[in-house]
Enzyme design. Structure first.
Site, PDB file in Angstrom:
ATOM      1  CG  ASN A   9      80.740  23.159 -15.633  1.00  0.00           C
ATOM      2  OD1 ASN A   9      79.677  23.716 -15.905  1.00  0.00           O
ATOM      3  ND2 ASN A   9      81.871  23.415 -16.280  1.00  0.00           N
ATOM      4  CD1 TRP A  10      75.297  19.573 -13.975  1.00  0.00           C
ATOM      5  CD2 TRP A  10      73.212  20.374 -14.202  1.00  0.00           C
ATOM      6  NE1 TRP A  10      74.525  19.029 -12.973  1.00  0.00           N
ATOM      7  CE2 TRP A  10      73.234  19.507 -13.082  1.00  0.00           C
ATOM      8  CE3 TRP A  10      72.015  20.996 -14.528  1.00  0.00           C
ATOM      9  CZ2 TRP A  10      72.106  19.248 -12.305  1.00  0.00           C
ATOM     10  CZ3 TRP A  10      70.890  20.749 -13.744  1.00  0.00           C
ATOM     11  CH2 TRP A  10      70.933  19.881 -12.656  1.00  0.00           C
ATOM     12  CE  LYS A  11      82.151  20.955 -19.358  1.00  0.00           C
ATOM     13  NZ  LYS A  11      83.363  20.845 -20.136  1.00  0.00           N
ATOM     14  CG  HIS A  95      85.272  26.024 -17.120  1.00  0.00           C
ATOM     15  ND1 HIS A  95      85.519  25.656 -18.427  1.00  0.00           N
ATOM     16  CD2 HIS A  95      85.036  24.877 -16.438  1.00  0.00           C
ATOM     17  CE1 HIS A  95      85.432  24.335 -18.510  1.00  0.00           C
ATOM     18  NE2 HIS A  95      85.145  23.841 -17.325  1.00  0.00           N
ATOM     19  CD  GLU A  97      84.183  24.085 -21.502  1.00  0.00           C
ATOM     20  OE1 GLU A  97      83.080  24.427 -21.037  1.00  0.00           O
ATOM     21  OE2 GLU A  97      84.583  22.899 -21.479  1.00  0.00           O
ATOM     22  CD  GLU A 167      88.069  22.111 -14.496  1.00  0.00           C
ATOM     23  OE1 GLU A 167      87.365  21.126 -14.238  1.00  0.00           O
ATOM     24  OE2 GLU A 167      87.701  23.028 -15.244  1.00  0.00           O
ATOM     25  N   GLY A 173      86.922  17.068 -20.976  1.00  0.00           N
ATOM     26  CA  GLY A 173      86.024  16.547 -22.006  1.00  0.00           C
ATOM     27  C   GLY A 173      86.714  15.667 -23.032  1.00  0.00           C
ATOM     28  CB  SER A 212      88.589  13.014 -18.468  1.00  0.00           C
ATOM     29  OG  SER A 212      88.442  13.728 -19.686  1.00  0.00           O
ATOM     30  N   GLY A 233      82.544  17.568 -15.253  1.00  0.00           N
ATOM     31  CA  GLY A 233      81.718  18.012 -16.379  1.00  0.00           C
ATOM     32  C   GLY A 233      80.788  16.898 -16.824  1.00  0.00           C
ATOM     33  N   GLY A 234      81.172  16.195 -17.880  1.00  0.00           N
ATOM     34  CA  GLY A 234      80.315  15.189 -18.503  1.00  0.00           C
ATOM     35  C   GLY A 234      79.687  14.201 -17.526  1.00  0.00           C
TER      36      GLY A 234
HETATM   37  C1  PEP Z   1      84.725  20.650 -16.666  1.00  0.00           C
HETATM   38  O1  PEP Z   1      83.766  20.970 -17.350  1.00  0.00           O
HETATM   39  O2  PEP Z   1      85.191  21.455 -15.874  1.00  0.00           O
HETATM   40  C2  PEP Z   1      85.271  19.299 -16.817  1.00  0.00           C
HETATM   41  C3  PEP Z   1      86.252  18.935 -16.044  1.00  0.00           C
HETATM   42  O3  PEP Z   1      84.700  18.511 -17.773  1.00  0.00           O
HETATM   43  P1  PEP Z   1      84.890  16.911 -17.926  1.00  0.00           P
HETATM   44  O4  PEP Z   1      84.689  16.305 -16.581  1.00  0.00           O
HETATM   45  O5  PEP Z   1      83.804  16.505 -18.894  1.00  0.00           O
HETATM   46  O6  PEP Z   1      86.259  16.676 -18.459  1.00  0.00           O
END
Ligand code: PEP
Length: 253
Positions: A9-11, A95, A97, A167, A173, A212, A233-234
């Protein structure tokens, strides 16, 4: 046997040049046929270009969100048909967010799931509790509620090829991942909830962990019996990290 899946997920990150570099690196160094399904989810405006970059590769494309409605006067929205049209196979729905920053209700998420499924997209349904919920011992209650609204509207059959992403909001994050056993507990709970409706589909549903995940912790998380990969994500923005995570996901359970 469930083929694991790792989705990036590049957000709201990237640019045309950064995306091209990232995809080039991923394609240059990923196995020709990775054991796990690999999905890249760039922002909407880059989908078509990333689709072109991924053509003839083993990597798949996904959207980060989808409109619950089919078409019409919904300024700013993108429909499931449009995602299909530009080459998406997957789409993230619900998600945290979207739920928290854009006030998407469980009912809205369920409608998005249904819209995606109706158009032949594979929804990646995100569920997960906030820290206060976990501290109050309400994790199962929250996750069950988020899941049941979707199952009620679409039926367990809609998860036939679907993906559920657990999640925990407190892990997204933050650099603080759930312990493998904590993830496993919730994944087993999710599978049991689905099994209460349809045991065959529950056994086949891929339940991935997100929050994470890094190159350094992916293997121990993915080793859990009910963890079938990750939503990243990151770490999906760094080719070497993401490839290590992808490699940690194979070959399946
Ligand atoms: C996400 O964006 O769904 C996520 C899990 O982010 P991260 O891996 O950065 O915690």
């Amino acid at each position: 046997m469930r083929r694991p899946i790792v989705a990036g997920n590049w957000k709201m990150h990237g640019s045309r040049s950064e995306n091209a570099r990232l995809v080039e690196d991923l394609l240059a160094h990923s196995a020709a046929a990775p054991a796990a399904t690999c999905v890249l989810c760039p922002p909407f405006v880059y989908l078509q270009e990333v689709a072109r970059l991924l053509r003839d590769s083993a990597l798949s494309l996904g959207g980060q969100d989808v409109c619950a409605d089919v078409q019409g006067a919904f300024t700013g929205e993108v429909s499931a048909a449009m995602l299909k049209d530009v080459g998406c196979e997957y789409v993230i729905v619900g998600h945290s967010e979207r739920r928290l920053l854009y006030r998407e209700s469980d009912q809205m998420v369920a409608r998005k799931f249904a819209a995606a499924h109706a158009r032949g997209l594979i929804p990646i349904l995100c569920v997960g509790e906030q820290l206060a919920d976990r501290d109050a011992g309400r994790t199962q209650e929250i996750v069950a509620r988020q899941l049941e609204v979707v199952l009620e509207l679409s039926g367990a059959g809609a998860l036939e090829h679907g993906v559920v992403a657990y999640e925990p909001v407190w892990a997204i994050g933050t650099g603080r991942n759930a312990a493998p056993e904590q993830a496993q507990d919730v994944h087993a709970f999710i599978r049991a909830r689905i099994a209460a409706r349809d045991a065959r589909i529950a056994a086949a549903t891929r339940i991935v962990y997100g929050g994470s995940v890094k190159a350094g912790n992916a293997a121990e998380l993915f080793a859990m019996p009910d963890v079938d990969g990750g939503l990243i994500g990151g770490a999906s923005l760094k080719a070497d990290e993401f490839l290590t995570i992808l490699a940690a996901a194979g070959p399946g359970k």
